[in-house]
Design a protein around this motif. Structure first.
Motif, short mmCIF file in Angstrom:
data_model
loop_
_atom_site.label_atom_id
_atom_site.label_comp_id
_atom_site.label_asym_id
_atom_site.label_seq_id
_atom_site.Cartn_x
_atom_site.Cartn_y
_atom_site.Cartn_z
N SER A 113 0.83 -1.21 0.00
CA SER A 113 0.00 0.00 0.00
C SER A 113 0.86 1.25 0.00
N ARG A 114 0.28 2.35 -0.47
CA ARG A 114 0.97 3.65 -0.40
C ARG A 114 1.11 4.08 1.05
N ILE A 116 0.74 6.83 3.66
CA ILE A 116 -0.09 8.03 3.74
C ILE A 116 0.58 9.03 4.67
N CYS A 120 -3.43 12.39 7.15
CA CYS A 120 -4.11 12.43 5.85
C CYS A 120 -4.85 11.13 5.55
N TYR A 121 -5.66 11.17 4.50
CA TYR A 121 -6.42 10.02 4.02
C TYR A 121 -6.02 9.72 2.58
N ASP A 122 -6.03 8.45 2.21
CA ASP A 122 -5.80 8.04 0.83
C ASP A 122 -7.15 7.98 0.15
N PHE A 127 -3.91 12.19 -1.82
CA PHE A 127 -4.01 12.27 -0.37
C PHE A 127 -4.87 13.47 0.01
N TYR A 138 -0.42 11.93 -5.80
CA TYR A 138 0.61 11.18 -5.08
C TYR A 138 2.01 11.76 -5.25
N CYS A 158 -12.46 6.44 3.71
CA CYS A 158 -11.11 6.22 3.18
C CYS A 158 -10.11 5.84 4.27
N ARG A 159 -9.05 5.17 3.82
CA ARG A 159 -7.99 4.71 4.72
C ARG A 159 -7.19 5.91 5.21
N LYS A 160 -6.96 5.94 6.54
CA LYS A 160 -6.26 7.06 7.17
C LYS A 160 -4.89 6.61 7.65
N SER A 161 -3.95 7.58 7.69
CA SER A 161 -2.63 7.27 8.25
C SER A 161 -2.79 6.99 9.74
#
Length: 174
Positions: A113-114, A116, A120-122, A127, A138, A158-161
């Motif tokens: 995965s990237r 993050i 932030c959120y992906d 982001f 990105y 969304c996925r968060k750091s």
């Protein structure tokens, strides 16, 4: 076209886009295919900046038939769609390549995965920083400001750091 930010490279007839050509929208979406009287007409493909594409047959600018393929290669099926329904939480790459062994999680369809940036959120095209409400690609270039509706959706889905404690925290022993 110069006023809208679009461009066209292809054949003309009587000063109108006609024949085979490539039309590029200001968003980076590209149509490569047949044109007639200045609109999509015949077979053509729309290529989207995220890597997905729509292959179709067009009549007077309207799609009459076609198929959509996601950036990861998954083809959308209008009938008998069995992906991401009910309790199926697999990513498409997991369906193609199999699940990882127990203890190794796959967080996104992109593996690895990237990373993050903190806080932030992906949001798939970049982001999102909820403090500034700015979405950057990105490569950290500005894409857009999020309105209230997009902000709520990103924060909710969304996925968060990992900038906050999650799960069980053990208390210190004296």
């Amino acid at each position: 076209m110069e006023f809208t930010g679009s461009s066209y490279d292809g054949e003309y007839y009587n000063g109108r886009m006609e024949g085979k050509g490539e039309y590029t929208f200001p968003t980076g979406t590209k149509y490569i295919g047949e044109m007639k009287d200045g609109v999509f007409h015949g077979k053509g493909v729309l290529y989207f900046p995220n890597g997905s594409k729509y292959e179709g047959t067009w009549e007077e600018g309207l799609s009459k038939q076609g198929s959509y393929t996601f950036a990861d290669g998954l083809r959308y099926q209008e009938k008998n769609w069995d992906f991401c329904v009910g309790n199926d939480r697999q990513f498409y790459s997991e369906r193609c390549n199999g699940l990882k062994p127990a203890g190794e999680s796959q967080l996104t369809d992109l593996d690895p995965s990237r990373v993050i940036p903190e806080g932030c959120y992906d949001c798939r095209d970049g982001f999102y920083n909820p403090k500034t409400r700015v979405i950057s690609n990105y490569k950290y270039n500005f894409l857009r400001n999020a309105d209230d509706e997009e902000h709520e959706w990103i924060v909710r889905t969304c996925r968060k750091s990992w900038d906050e404690v999650v799960g069980h925290r053990r208390e210190k022993q004296n």
